[in-house]
Motif scaffolding. Structure first.
Motif, PDB file in Angstrom:
ATOM      1  N   PHE A   1      14.589 -10.025  -4.467  1.00 36.42           N
ATOM      2  CA  PHE A   1      14.310  -8.599  -4.478  1.00 36.42           C
ATOM      3  C   PHE A   1      14.895  -8.013  -5.895  1.00 36.42           C
ATOM      4  N   ASP A   2      15.706  -8.550  -6.566  1.00 38.92           N
ATOM      5  CA  ASP A   2      16.164  -7.706  -7.761  1.00 38.92           C
ATOM      6  C   ASP A   2      15.461  -7.992  -8.962  1.00 38.92           C
ATOM      7  N   CYS A   3      13.908  -7.728  -8.821  1.00 43.25           N
ATOM      8  CA  CYS A   3      13.024  -8.150  -9.944  1.00 43.25           C
ATOM      9  C   CYS A   3      12.537  -6.879 -10.781  1.00 43.25           C
ATOM     10  N   GLY A   4      13.254  -5.562 -10.610  1.00 42.42           N
ATOM     11  CA  GLY A   4      12.870  -4.634 -11.480  1.00 42.42           C
ATOM     12  C   GLY A   4      11.774  -3.600 -10.892  1.00 42.42           C
ATOM     13  N   ALA A   5      11.277  -4.045  -9.770  1.00 40.52           N
ATOM     14  CA  ALA A   5      10.027  -3.188  -9.046  1.00 40.52           C
ATOM     15  C   ALA A   5      10.797  -2.166  -8.112  1.00 40.52           C
ATOM     16  N   ASP A   6      10.093  -0.834  -8.133  1.00 33.26           N
ATOM     17  CA  ASP A   6      10.876  -0.053  -7.483  1.00 33.26           C
ATOM     18  C   ASP A   6      10.565  -0.474  -5.995  1.00 33.26           C
ATOM     19  N   HIS A   7       9.560  -0.582  -5.400  1.00 29.81           N
ATOM     20  CA  HIS A   7       9.178  -1.075  -4.080  1.00 29.81           C
ATOM     21  C   HIS A   7       9.146  -2.678  -3.857  1.00 29.81           C
ATOM     22  N   VAL A   8       9.887  -3.233  -3.025  1.00 26.91           N
ATOM     23  CA  VAL A   8       9.920  -4.719  -3.072  1.00 26.91           C
ATOM     24  C   VAL A   8       9.725  -4.885  -1.520  1.00 26.91           C
ATOM     25  N   TYR A   9       8.915  -5.962  -1.112  1.00 23.86           N
ATOM     26  CA  TYR A   9       8.583  -6.224   0.250  1.00 23.86           C
ATOM     27  C   TYR A   9       8.579  -7.512   0.444  1.00 23.86           C
TER      28      TYR A   9
ATOM     29  N   LEU B   1      20.261  -3.660  -1.649  1.00 24.31           N
ATOM     30  CA  LEU B   1      19.979  -2.069  -1.321  1.00 24.31           C
ATOM     31  C   LEU B   1      21.507  -1.637  -1.789  1.00 24.31           C
ATOM     32  N   GLU B   2      22.608  -2.551  -1.370  1.00 19.96           N
ATOM     33  CA  GLU B   2      23.921  -2.024  -1.644  1.00 19.96           C
ATOM     34  C   GLU B   2      24.238  -1.970  -3.257  1.00 19.96           C
ATOM     35  N   GLU B   3      23.561  -2.550  -3.927  1.00 22.80           N
ATOM     36  CA  GLU B   3      23.545  -2.830  -5.504  1.00 22.80           C
ATOM     37  C   GLU B   3      22.526  -1.798  -5.981  1.00 22.80           C
ATOM     38  N   HIS B   4      21.614  -1.747  -5.444  1.00 18.53           N
ATOM     39  CA  HIS B   4      20.480  -0.913  -5.894  1.00 18.53           C
ATOM     40  C   HIS B   4      20.051   0.140  -4.889  1.00 18.53           C
ATOM     41  N   PRO B   5      20.841   1.149  -4.653  1.00 22.57           N
ATOM     42  CA  PRO B   5      20.390   2.146  -3.588  1.00 22.57           C
ATOM     43  C   PRO B   5      19.374   2.938  -3.960  1.00 22.57           C
ATOM     44  N   GLU B   6      18.911   3.161  -5.224  1.00 28.67           N
ATOM     45  CA  GLU B   6      17.723   3.878  -5.565  1.00 28.67           C
ATOM     46  C   GLU B   6      16.374   3.554  -5.508  1.00 28.67           C
ATOM     47  N   LYS B   7      16.687   2.032  -4.894  1.00 26.43           N
ATOM     48  CA  LYS B   7      15.242   1.179  -4.754  1.00 26.43           C
ATOM     49  C   LYS B   7      14.748   1.244  -3.456  1.00 26.43           C
ATOM     50  N   LYS B   8      13.639   0.908  -2.874  1.00 24.61           N
ATOM     51  CA  LYS B   8      13.059   0.475  -1.578  1.00 24.61           C
ATOM     52  C   LYS B   8      12.647  -0.660  -1.257  1.00 24.61           C
ATOM     53  N   ALA B   9      13.098  -1.346  -0.184  1.00 19.06           N
ATOM     54  CA  ALA B   9      12.809  -2.422   0.159  1.00 19.06           C
ATOM     55  C   ALA B   9      12.674  -2.689   1.579  1.00 19.06           C
TER      56      ALA B   9
END
Length: 279
Positions: free
Chosen positions: A73-81, A104-112
């Motif tokens: 998930f931690d790949c730099g994309a804003d939307h991860v599926y 998401l705990e580490e990157h709350p600004e992202k969407k997954a």
């Protein structure tokens, strides 16, 4: 890169998907006796099938860890599926959900988001392609999730097995029933339930008759709703898959039919000679 689609390795990536940076894979691990096989680009189908055939025991699989999903998930994309095989068949979905939450705990600004395919193999492939179609159309993240979940609701899976040995080894079929079915050349036609479990749809004497029954079931299911892609995966039987594809092309006018060889986990389920169809 605004989006990334991670498909667990039960889902086959086409050559085009492998070359596309928007797609990635999360590898499951396969075990045959004391052999450990990672289901990634190093997977050797011929060697795996040989090990399975020679073993009296059922092959087993282990899903990727939550931490490995988090790293995907931690790949730099804003939307991860993520797309996983049916939660009724594997712990991959739960592991991906845990990995998503850690991310998401580490990157709350992202969407997954994690999609439970309620299928396997090329069912996951088609879901991945649907996510990409929605993203490329410029849909908002929430709309992508809504559209793809609706797509999964309409999707169906069928498969025909050449061999019942894996079902016998894992206790799904009695030894006597397996011997009797083999002696009579009985081939079951299986389908997925809406919940993602497996049930027998029909059976036939001989592989060709079973494939005809599967094809008939697909044609009936599709009906007039033919503006869709169908995918076939085969375990070491390309000519058989081409025969099914040609018959479906003759009877339906679909947008496309994708044909791929099974990767590791699908090879374990389908066994040598198995065919999987999803639309």
């Amino acid at each position: 890169m605004s989006y990334k689609i991670i498909i667990d390795s039960c889902g086959e990536l086409t050559e085009a998907m492998k070359a596309d940076e928007h797609f990635g894979s999360a590898a499951l691990t396969l075990y045959v006796d004391d052999h450990t096989i990672v289901d990634d680009e190093t997977f050797d189908q011929h060697q795996f099938l040989k090990l399975v055939a020679e073993s009296p025991n059922c092959p087993k699989s282990a899903c990727p860890s939550p931490e490995s999903f988090r790293d995907k998930f931690d790949c730099g994309a804003d939307h991860v599926y993520a797309v996983t095989l049916s939660s009724e068949l594997s712990g991959s979905y739960n592991s991906a959900e845990l990995g998503k939450n850690l991310f998401l705990e580490e990157h709350p600004e992202k969407k997954a988001y994690v999609f439970n395919s309620r299928s396997a193999s090329v069912g996951e492939t088609l879901i991945g392609l649907k996510i990409q179609e929605c993203e490329e159309a410029g849909m908002a993240f929430e709309e992508v999730v809504e559209q793809v979940e609706a797509y999964i609701e309409k999707q169906n899976t069928w498969f025909v097995l050449e061999s019942l040995e894996t079902l016998r080894k894992n206790g799904r079929l009695s030894h006597m029933k397996a011997i009797l079915a083999t002696a009579l050349k009985i081939k079951p036609v299986m389908t997925a339930t809406p919940e993602g479990t497996i049930e027998q749809l029909a059976q036939a004497r001989g592989m060709n008759k079973a494939l005809v029954k599967m094809t008939d079931a697909i044609v009936e299911y599709v009906g007039q709703d033919q503006d869709r892609i169908l995918a076939l995966s085969h375990c070491n039987c390309p000519q058989r898959a081409e025969m099914v594809r040609d018959e479906l092309n003759r009877r339906l006018h679909l947008k496309d039919i994708i044909v791929v060889d099974t990767a590791g986990v699908s090879s374990m389920y389908a066994n040598d000679g198995g065919i999987i169809a999803v639309v």
